[in-house]
Design a protein around this motif. Structure first.
Motif, short mmCIF file in Angstrom:
data_model
loop_
_atom_site.label_atom_id
_atom_site.label_comp_id
_atom_site.label_asym_id
_atom_site.label_seq_id
_atom_site.Cartn_x
_atom_site.Cartn_y
_atom_site.Cartn_z
N ALA A 1 21.72 -16.07 -25.71
CA ALA A 1 22.42 -15.53 -24.54
C ALA A 1 23.35 -14.41 -24.99
CB ALA A 1 23.21 -16.63 -23.84
N GLY A 2 23.70 -13.54 -24.01
CA GLY A 2 24.61 -12.46 -24.35
C GLY A 2 25.10 -11.72 -23.13
N LEU A 3 26.20 -10.94 -23.32
CA LEU A 3 26.83 -10.15 -22.27
C LEU A 3 27.11 -8.75 -22.79
CD1 LEU A 3 28.05 -13.23 -22.06
CD2 LEU A 3 29.55 -12.22 -20.35
N ALA A 4 27.11 -7.78 -21.87
CA ALA A 4 27.60 -6.43 -22.15
C ALA A 4 28.53 -6.04 -21.02
CB ALA A 4 26.44 -5.45 -22.25
N VAL A 5 29.74 -5.56 -21.36
CA VAL A 5 30.74 -5.20 -20.35
C VAL A 5 31.35 -3.85 -20.73
CG1 VAL A 5 32.94 -5.83 -19.28
CG2 VAL A 5 31.25 -7.61 -19.82
N LYS B 1 26.69 -11.48 -28.18
CA LYS B 1 25.45 -12.23 -28.00
C LYS B 1 25.23 -13.15 -29.18
CE LYS B 1 22.58 -8.36 -29.65
NZ LYS B 1 21.43 -7.51 -29.30
N LYS B 2 24.47 -14.23 -28.92
CA LYS B 2 24.34 -15.26 -29.96
C LYS B 2 23.09 -16.10 -29.70
CE LYS B 2 26.43 -17.23 -33.56
NZ LYS B 2 26.65 -16.48 -34.81
N VAL C 1 28.13 -18.20 -27.16
CA VAL C 1 28.69 -16.92 -26.72
C VAL C 1 30.13 -17.10 -26.26
CG1 VAL C 1 28.42 -14.98 -25.12
CG2 VAL C 1 26.40 -16.10 -26.07
N GLU C 2 30.38 -18.21 -25.57
CA GLU C 2 31.74 -18.47 -25.13
C GLU C 2 32.71 -18.56 -26.31
OE1 GLU C 2 31.86 -20.86 -21.03
OE2 GLU C 2 30.68 -21.91 -22.55
N SER C 3 32.24 -19.12 -27.41
CA SER C 3 33.10 -19.19 -28.60
C SER C 3 33.45 -17.80 -29.10
CB SER C 3 32.39 -19.98 -29.70
OG SER C 3 32.19 -21.33 -29.30
N LEU C 4 32.50 -16.88 -29.08
CA LEU C 4 32.78 -15.50 -29.47
C LEU C 4 33.79 -14.85 -28.55
CD1 LEU C 4 29.19 -14.14 -30.30
CD2 LEU C 4 30.93 -14.89 -31.91
N LEU C 5 33.65 -15.14 -27.25
CA LEU C 5 34.53 -14.53 -26.26
C LEU C 5 35.94 -15.10 -26.32
CD1 LEU C 5 31.97 -14.39 -23.31
CD2 LEU C 5 32.88 -12.43 -24.58
N GLU C 6 36.06 -16.32 -26.81
CA GLU C 6 37.40 -16.88 -27.01
C GLU C 6 38.16 -16.11 -28.10
OE1 GLU C 6 36.90 -21.01 -27.77
OE2 GLU C 6 36.28 -21.48 -25.71
#
Length: 608
Positions: A32-36, A46-47, A54-59
């Protein structure tokens, strides 16, 4: 399979995108992944693995901004990995893209781009699209998209954002589903309605060859040739609660117990004066129905097994010859199709790529196609000549349960309707069968009461690495479905055989302690089935029998017996599959695997 979410508005995109991805987890994914866009550049996280990664990266570092795209991937090109995860960007990080589908000529395009100096960071076909955009960009992202899609062969649903024009999102569809959500001061892109239903109920469904340009306060739909399209949004009146677990441990268990309601809902409105009446749903005239001289069922997986039951049912009720095909093979075998052939395609999602391709092949040869699906706005539902909807409600678990039994009920309804139109069954017999059809929800509720015993039996089954299912006639059709459920959930090697075929080779695999699940509900083969059970018992098999209440001989023969309520033999698959679903569910629990998301599988398979 892959899930797409896009957002443009005035709120922080990150939380909206993550929430949307979680609503799409039922589709199956491996990364999964996001681009903003953060006001200056496009940030990507992304991971490989679950969304929680992915949530862990965003934290550690959030992606701030009000424009973004997100994706859950199910691998087709390139193994599951961080670098193969979406979103993908070009070599200068100016374009970000998420993609569902396959670009069939990506190697040719990649070689051309590499010759121009483009360097690639993944093994995917999707990354090629980002590089095509960067290579062709002319100062107008919409014109650039329209230009590059002419070069691409295959299937795609695309969500595109660019650092050059960050006030826009572009969505494009060809042969993969994509919808646009209409909000106030914000707009959305998604591959499926549940992803954005929390935010809006107004949806624009893109058709093949169409694209949409989104800003925070405007949506423009057009063809990929640039021709403007005026399309009113569709209001979606779904209950979000139906997609939640409602206290059950897993979606699959919830959906097993929802089967009585799913069947009641599927029957509602179709029974009039004691018979099945589909006249308000089908446009086929009585003359056209009388002229049908052959029927083809075409489907994949569990839906294919429903088609096998359909063959028995429709041949018995209508006396029309019926063939059943796996959709991925159908169009390659040069099937004999005429204008008097009715092709029935079955797909829970209505987006199954192989089934969709088979449907279009049948239509190109002049056949009428009737679709049985659970999704009203799906591609198959829209493109088929006729549609019968199963009212099963959202099915989240990858392993299908309530969709399958609802498909069976629709097949029975169609058979009874055709039998009445073609006068192949006396009206009094049709009325008796309809009455029995209406009793099935209560009988399923009765069958579900055996869950505790099945849980105990499943714990023992879970210790084995190989087992067999056997049956005759309709029982063999259900054995196929039971075997599929067990192998996709537990990863136990399982095979289903017609019981009479055991002596032609399979008996060599029966040895001391091997579990054999034996179905025996059909009166005209019951005695033969008991003999087949004796054959495997003699060779050391441990037999679990499934039959209807009151079947004494089987209880003397099998090691354990599970009974389901009595019904007409034709309708027995709706009941006998219930204990098989529960066995698979509890065996999966006993083996410690993820019930709702089996490895390597996806809910909606939108590539061939």
């Amino acid at each position: 399979m892959c899930g797409i979410v896009g957002y443009i508005g005035r709120q922080e995109a990150q939380s909206i995108l993550l929430d949307g991805l979680k609503k799409l987890e039922y589709r199956g994914y491996d990364s999964a992944g996001l681009a903003v866009y953060n006001g200056e550049t496009i940030g990507v996280k992304k991971k490989e693995g679950r969304i929680v990664n992915v949530e862990s990266l965003l934290e550690e570092q959030s992606l701030l901004g009000s424009v973004g795209i997100a994706h859950t991937r199910w691998a087709t090109h390139g193994k599951p990995s961080d670098r193969n995860s979406h979103p993908h960007m070009d070599h200068e990080d100016k374009f970000a893209i998420v993609h569902n589908g396959i670009i069939e000529n990506f190697l040719e395009l990649k070689e051309e781009l590499q010759a121009k100096g483009h360097t690639f960071r993944s093994e995917t076909d999707t990354e090629v699209i980002a590089h095509l955009l960067a290579d062709a960009y002319n100062g107008d992202v919409v014109e650039t998209v329209q230009h590059i899609v002419k070069k691409m062969e295959g299937a795609y649903a695309l969500a595109i954002m660019s650092e050059y024009e960050p006030d826009k999102l572009v969505a494009v569809r060809l042969a993969s589903p994509l919808i646009i959500g209409v909000g106030e001061g914000e707009n959305f892109i998604a591959s499926d309605i549940p992803a954005i239903l929390k935010h809006t109920r107004e949806m624009v469904i893109l058709e093949d060859g169409e694209m949409a340009v989104l800003t925070d306060d405007q949506i423009q739909v057009m063809t990929t040739e640039g021709e403007k399209i005026d399309r009113e949004p569709l209001h979606v009146d779904w209950d979000i609660v139906t997609a939640e677990k409602d206290g059950y441990d897993h979606f699959m268990l919830k959906e097993i117990y929802e089967q009585p309601k799913a069947i009641r809902d599927t029957l509602t409105g179709r029974i009039k004066e004691g018979i099945v009446d589909l006249a308000s749903e089908l446009t086929l005239s009585q003359a056209e129905m009388e002229q049908i001289d052959r029927i083809h069922f075409v489907a994949c997986g569990t839906a294919y097994h429903a088609g096998i039951v359909g063959k028995y049912a429709l041949e018995q009720l209508t006396r029309i010859p019926v063939e059943v095909d796996v959709a991925s093979e159908y169009r390659y075998r040069d099937p004999i199709i005429t204008e008097r052939t009715l092709v029935i395609v079955i797909s829970q999602s209505g987006e199954t790529a192989d089934t969709l391709a088979a449907m279009r092949e049948a239509q190109s040869r002049g056949a009428k196609v009737l679709a049985i699906t659970n999704v009203v706005g799906s591609t198959i539902a829209r493109d088929a000549d006729e549609v019968l909807i199963t009212s099963a409600g959202p099915e989240i678990a990858v392993a299908s349960t309530k969709a399958y039994t609802s498909q069976l009920v629709v097949i029975y309804q169609l058979g009874l309707y055709l039998a009445h139109i073609r006068a192949t069954q006396p009206r009094t017999e049709i009325e008796k069968m309809v009455e029995e059809l209406l009793s099935l929800p209560l009988k399923i509720e009765e069958a579900l009461k055996g869950a505790d015993i099945l849980k105990m039996l499943a714990t023992e089954l879970a210790r084995h690495n190989n087992l067999f299912f056997i049956g005759r006639g309709l029982d063999f059709a259900v054995a196929l479905e039971g075997s599929l459920k067990l192998k996709e959930l537990t990863y136990i090697h399982s095979e289903a055989y017609p019981a009479g075929e055991l002596k032609h080779g399979t008996l060599a695999l029966i040895e001391e302690g091997v579990p054999v699940i034996s179905l025996a509900t059909q009166a005209f083969t019951y005695d033969k089935m008991v003999s087949n059970i004796e054959e495997v018992k003699t060779r050391g098999a441990h037999v679990l029998g499934i039959t209807t209440a009151g079947s004494v001989d089987l209880q003397r023969t099998a090691d354990e017996v599970i009974t389901v309520p009595q019904t007409l033999p034709l309708f027995s698959p709706v009941l006998t599959v219930i204990p098989l679903q529960l066995l698979s569910y509890y065996a999966c629990i006993a083996r410690g695997f993820d019930v709702d998301k089996p490895r390597n599988l996806a809910k909606s398979v939108t590539v061939e």
